[in-house]
Design a protein around this motif. Structure first.
Motif, PDB file in Angstrom:
ATOM      1  N   ILE A 150      -5.468   2.463   1.565  1.00 33.95           N
ATOM      2  CA  ILE A 150      -4.796   3.435   0.699  1.00 33.95           C
ATOM      3  C   ILE A 150      -5.099   4.868   1.120  1.00 33.95           C
ATOM      4  CG2 ILE A 150      -4.795   4.382  -1.652  1.00 33.95           C
ATOM      5  CD1 ILE A 150      -4.938   1.580  -2.727  1.00 33.95           C
TER       6      ILE A 150
ATOM      7  N   SER B  93     -17.002  -3.478   4.629  1.00 35.08           N
ATOM      8  CA  SER B  93     -16.147  -3.678   3.453  1.00 35.08           C
ATOM      9  C   SER B  93     -15.982  -5.165   3.147  1.00 35.08           C
ATOM     10  CB  SER B  93     -14.772  -3.050   3.692  1.00 35.08           C
ATOM     11  OG  SER B  93     -14.877  -1.661   3.920  1.00 35.08           O
TER      12      SER B  93
ATOM     13  N   VAL C  97       0.827  -1.204   0.000  1.00 37.83           N
ATOM     14  CA  VAL C  97       0.000   0.000   0.000  1.00 37.83           C
ATOM     15  C   VAL C  97       0.863   1.255   0.000  1.00 37.83           C
ATOM     16  CG1 VAL C  97      -0.204   0.251   2.507  1.00 37.83           C
ATOM     17  CG2 VAL C  97      -2.072   0.991   1.055  1.00 37.83           C
TER      18      VAL C  97
ATOM     19  N   ILE D  31      -5.711  -8.307  -0.817  1.00 38.11           N
ATOM     20  CA  ILE D  31      -6.043  -7.226  -1.759  1.00 38.11           C
ATOM     21  C   ILE D  31      -7.053  -6.266  -1.135  1.00 38.11           C
ATOM     22  CG2 ILE D  31      -7.185  -6.736  -3.953  1.00 38.11           C
ATOM     23  CD1 ILE D  31      -5.925  -9.294  -5.047  1.00 38.11           C
ATOM     24  N   VAL D  32      -8.048  -6.812  -0.451  1.00 34.76           N
ATOM     25  CA  VAL D  32      -9.039  -5.959   0.217  1.00 34.76           C
ATOM     26  C   VAL D  32      -8.373  -5.129   1.314  1.00 34.76           C
ATOM     27  CG1 VAL D  32     -11.206  -5.943   1.507  1.00 34.76           C
ATOM     28  CG2 VAL D  32     -10.846  -7.620  -0.304  1.00 34.76           C
TER      29      VAL D  32
ATOM     30  N   PRO E 187     -12.981   4.304   1.720  1.00 37.44           N
ATOM     31  CA  PRO E 187     -12.792   2.928   2.206  1.00 37.44           C
ATOM     32  C   PRO E 187     -12.127   2.838   3.568  1.00 37.44           C
ATOM     33  CG  PRO E 187     -12.186   3.080  -0.106  1.00 37.44           C
ATOM     34  CD  PRO E 187     -12.394   4.481   0.376  1.00 37.44           C
TER      35      PRO E 187
ATOM     36  N   TYR F  31     -10.815   8.116  -2.404  1.00 39.88           N
ATOM     37  CA  TYR F  31      -9.785   7.213  -1.893  1.00 39.88           C
ATOM     38  C   TYR F  31      -9.874   7.047  -0.376  1.00 39.88           C
ATOM     39  CZ  TYR F  31      -7.176   6.797  -6.270  1.00 39.88           C
ATOM     40  OH  TYR F  31      -6.788   6.496  -7.552  1.00 39.88           O
TER      41      TYR F  31
ATOM     42  N   VAL G  91      -5.275  -4.017   1.356  1.00 38.68           N
ATOM     43  CA  VAL G  91      -4.551  -2.910   0.716  1.00 38.68           C
ATOM     44  C   VAL G  91      -5.524  -1.843   0.243  1.00 38.68           C
ATOM     45  CG1 VAL G  91      -3.112  -2.297  -1.266  1.00 38.68           C
ATOM     46  CG2 VAL G  91      -2.595  -4.353   0.064  1.00 38.68           C
ATOM     47  N   TRP G  92      -6.619  -2.258  -0.386  1.00 33.28           N
ATOM     48  CA  TRP G  92      -7.618  -1.312  -0.898  1.00 33.28           C
ATOM     49  C   TRP G  92      -8.183  -0.444   0.211  1.00 33.28           C
ATOM     50  CZ3 TRP G  92     -12.810  -1.499   0.569  1.00 33.28           C
ATOM     51  CH2 TRP G  92     -13.670  -0.638  -0.129  1.00 33.28           C
ATOM     52  N   SER G  93      -8.423  -1.031   1.367  1.00 28.64           N
ATOM     53  CA  SER G  93      -9.061  -0.276   2.450  1.00 28.64           C
ATOM     54  C   SER G  93      -8.113   0.682   3.154  1.00 28.64           C
ATOM     55  CB  SER G  93      -9.648  -1.251   3.485  1.00 28.64           C
ATOM     56  OG  SER G  93      -8.623  -2.029   4.085  1.00 28.64           O
TER      57      SER G  93
ATOM     58  N   TRP H 167     -17.026  -7.014  -0.389  1.00 25.40           N
ATOM     59  CA  TRP H 167     -16.023  -7.722  -1.181  1.00 25.40           C
ATOM     60  C   TRP H 167     -16.306  -9.225  -1.219  1.00 25.40           C
ATOM     61  CZ3 TRP H 167     -12.201  -6.416  -4.458  1.00 25.40           C
ATOM     62  CH2 TRP H 167     -11.862  -5.071  -4.537  1.00 25.40           C
TER      63      TRP H 167
END
Length: 319
Positions: free
Chosen positions: A191, A142, A105, A184-185, A134, A131, A187-189, A146
């Motif tokens: 950022i 979340s 991240v 992956i989730v 999340p 951005y 990292v997405w949450s 997902w």
């Protein structure tokens, strides 16, 4: 007849003032007490919510918990049982993998922050908000969204892949893909949080440095790696420490997305040390082994944080 020269006594020299007069001891003590009163709420919170639970966990990790209460000292039996548990080593490896995936991240957030700091870019505030949403969303919410996206029967990810002739899989139910899908989730949450820090860090870089590099013939990419990255190193160090501590304690996403059952192979292949702690303490009611596991996790976090601080002087170029 010669006359003796008269003797003169030199006049006393006044002492030179070297600084301000020191305050009386009583005044200094009063100032110190006021300072302690200001930090008392934070200190009390640390003592009650962090220090005391850590000490109590360490003490209870050497005891055996009875079914109706009461603790019996059993030495290192709990630690030996944890080390003999195969799930512990699997959870430890998974936790370290989550840590490595979570560190991705940081470069992603740096690149996005650099793009959002380009002069003349419109709608920067909207991008920042999108951005950051999340990060402020509950991990349970979340994870549920997902989990639906990852669904192997009607999930949007498999529907998107099928349009290119690629057959998807049951992402969070497949032991070989569950950990990566959850990472992956994760990292997405995260950022948005690091994006805010890096945007502020890039804005604090003096433009004269970038202009001097441009006059020397450095292009945008060279200025990014030779000027921006070195001057962002304190922020990168801070974010790496926070990220490692957070990812080593990952629990919510795993519990929500991987069915939260030890009978599920995907859950065993994706669970972390914290989910194993939950399994031991509240499902198997083995609180002695659970407290030993919790203290081992605390030691792991402390050790990795100490290593990061040890390496700080070797890669933090600007302070």
């Amino acid at each position: 007849m010669s006359m003796a020269a008269p003797t003169t006594t030199p006049a006393p020299v006044a002492p030179i003032e070297t600084g301000r007069r020191r305050r009386p001891i009583r005044s200094r003590m009063r100032g110190g007490m006021i300072g302690y009163l200001f930090i008392a709420p934070v200190g009390l919170g640390l003592l009650v919510l962090y220090i005391y639970p850590a000490v109590a966990t360490f003490a209870l990790s050497f005891t055996e918990w009875g079914p109706f209460g009461g603790n019996t000292f059993n030495g290192f039996t709990n630690y030996a049982a944890v080390f003999r548990n195969e799930l512990f080593w699997r959870a430890l490896g998974n936790t370290l993998l989550y840590m490595v995936i979570g560190l991705l991240v940081i470069p992603i957030a740096i690149i996005i922050a650099a793009l959002l700091n380009k002069p003349g870019l419109r709608g920067v505030g909207v991008y920042r908000t999108l951005y950051f949403i999340p990060f402020v969303t509950l991990p349970v919410a979340s994870g549920m969204v997902w989990k639906w996206l990852y669904n192997g029967d009607y999930g949007l990810i498999n529907a998107f892949l099928s349009s290119f002739g690629v057959s998807g899989t049951y992402w969070v139910a497949n032991p070989s893909t569950a950990l990566l899908a959850i990472g992956i989730v994760q990292v997405w949450s995260q950022i948005g949080y690091y994006l805010v820090i890096f945007i502020a860090g890039i804005k604090a870089i003096p433009q004269t440095y970038l202009e001097a590099a441009e006059l020397d013939g450095a292009g945008p990419i060279r200025r990014f790696f030779l000027v921006v990255i070195p001057l962002l190193s304190p922020s990168i160090f801070f974010c790496s420490v926070i990220n490692v501590i957070a990812t080593l304690q990952i629990f919510d996403l795993i519990y929500v997305m991987s069915q939260s059952s030890s009978a599920n192979p995907a859950f065993n292949s994706a669970q972390s040390i914290v989910t194993l702690f939950y399994q031991m303490a509240f499902v198997e009611n083995n609180k002695g082994n659970a407290t030993a596991l919790a203290f081992l996790l605390m030691l792991l976090i402390a050790a990795l944080t100490a290593v990061q601080f040890r390496l700080q002087k070797k890669w933090v170029f600007y302070d």
